[in-house]
Design an enzyme around this catalytic site. Structure first.
Site: not given
Length: 369
Positions: A206, A209, A240, A262
């Site tokens: 990710h 993040n 996000h 996710d």
């Protein structure tokens, strides 16, 4: 099975034609005619979600056979035909139980296939553990990895590691021979990240993040991933990652971009309180956070929603499809089996209308809906 008069996704673009398949794709393109008339609908490979913790109240870390079946049905119903159960930072006995459940998983006829396991933890950084339980963190340990991989029936395809932790580089050199190693939940700078990629890592968990931000003097993992040619994950739920950054990453990384959900056990569920690796989370208006904080804790979307949102953010449909199919298949070293509508690949495919609404899902050539 024969579908014709559609827009078939081949080699990164849509072509008018049809597709013939049994359990595998036999032919696809303009020369395929006859059979069911698609009336111009899109045909794309089944989506592959390599980073999803759970949904419909279940979590891959629970070690529940029934929970895995429920999740498999949820994914397939939305167009994900293969997924990697993704575990949280848990203690070894809990992880071993989860691995055994995944090893023994029997796909229901209306469920998605398990493409492998993603160990997101426990080899992470305390400073960037995010919504992972800090009490369960563990230094990178190849012996522990191999025990868990064996418990899974050697199904681990992806492992996330904080490369600045003691022992990370030897861990990466050894484990990358077994599966894909991803950099994530890390405080590492550019040089440390490049050393990890040179040691055998080839993925980033990710992107943006739980890692240092991209800075013009401190470019960190983001720039290292670009320079190393790594595959990078993005959560395209709109919370996000800002849509402008989604477009930027697409333009920078191209075919190295892999979309992920996710998703947590709250995916497909109403707003309320849930649990994640022993930590409490709250879902409010589609956003999951650690309870009582602003810390994002994964998403509540299905990967098909992530694909649609990526397109709405300005990513071309052809690129978004690649990022949800071929790119993740390559990232987990399964692209010789899945992720493309070419002869010899498994007949896992999805039919979408012009508005990207789901019309049909096929797994191993069998119609699910």
């Amino acid at each position: 099975m024969l579908l014709s008069n559609g827009k078939i996704y081949l080699n990164g673009r849509f072509v008018s034609g049809g597709i013939a398949f049994s359990r595998i794709v036999e032919a696809a393109g303009p020369e395929v005619t006859g059979g069911t008339d698609l009336a111009g609908d899109y045909v794309i490979p089944g989506l592959i979600d390599v980073h999803t913790h759970g949904a419909v109240g279940e979590d891959a870390g629970d070690g529940s056979p029934e929970g895995l079946v429920k999740m498999a049905r949820y994914y397939a119903a939305g167009g994900v035909t293969s997924w990697c159960p993704t575990t949280m930072t848990l203690q070894e006995p809990e992880l071993t139980k989860a691995m055994a459940a995944i090893r023994d998983f029997q796909r229901p006829a209306d469920g998605a296939k398990v493409a492998g396991v993603h160990l997101e933890g426990p080899f992470l950084s305390l400073k960037k553990c995010g919504a992972q339980n800090p009490d369960n963190l563990h230094a990178p340990d190849a012996e522990l990895f191999h025990r868990l991989d064996e418990a899974s029936g050697h199904r681990v395809r992806l492992v996330t590691v904080a490369l600045e932790e003691p022992g990370a580089l030897p861990f990466i050199r050894e484990v990358s021979r077994t599966c894909t190693v991803s950099l994530g939940h890390t405080t590492a700078d550019y040089d440390t990240a490049m050393a990890a990629y040179e040691a055998g890592a080839s993925h980033a968990t990710h992107l943006f993040n739980a890692m240092p931000a991209l800075n013009h003097r401190e470019p960190g993992v983001v720039a290292a991933a670009l320079d190393a040619g790594a595959t990078v994950e993005l959560i395209t739920d709109g919370f996000h990652i800002h849509p402008a950054v989604v477009r930027l990453v697409h333009r920078l990384f191209g075919e190295k971009l892999a979309l992920i959900s996710d998703s947590l056990r709250c995916a497909g569920m109403p707003d309320g309180d849930y649990e994640l690796g022993g930590l409490p989370i709250t879902l409010t208006e589609g956003v999951a956070r650690l309870r009582g904080s602003s810390t994002l804790a994964g998403s509540s979307i299905h990967l098909m929603d992530g694909l649609r949102r990526a397109v709405s953010f300005g990513v071309p449909l052809e690129a978004a499809v690649y990022a949800a199919t071929a790119a993740p298949a390559k990232a987990i070293r399964r692209d010789h089996e899945m992720g493309a509508l070419i002869p010899g690949r498994t007949a896992d495919l999805v039919v979408l209308d012009q508005n990207l609404s789901l019309k049909a899902v096929y797994i191993d050539g069998a119609l699910l809906r």
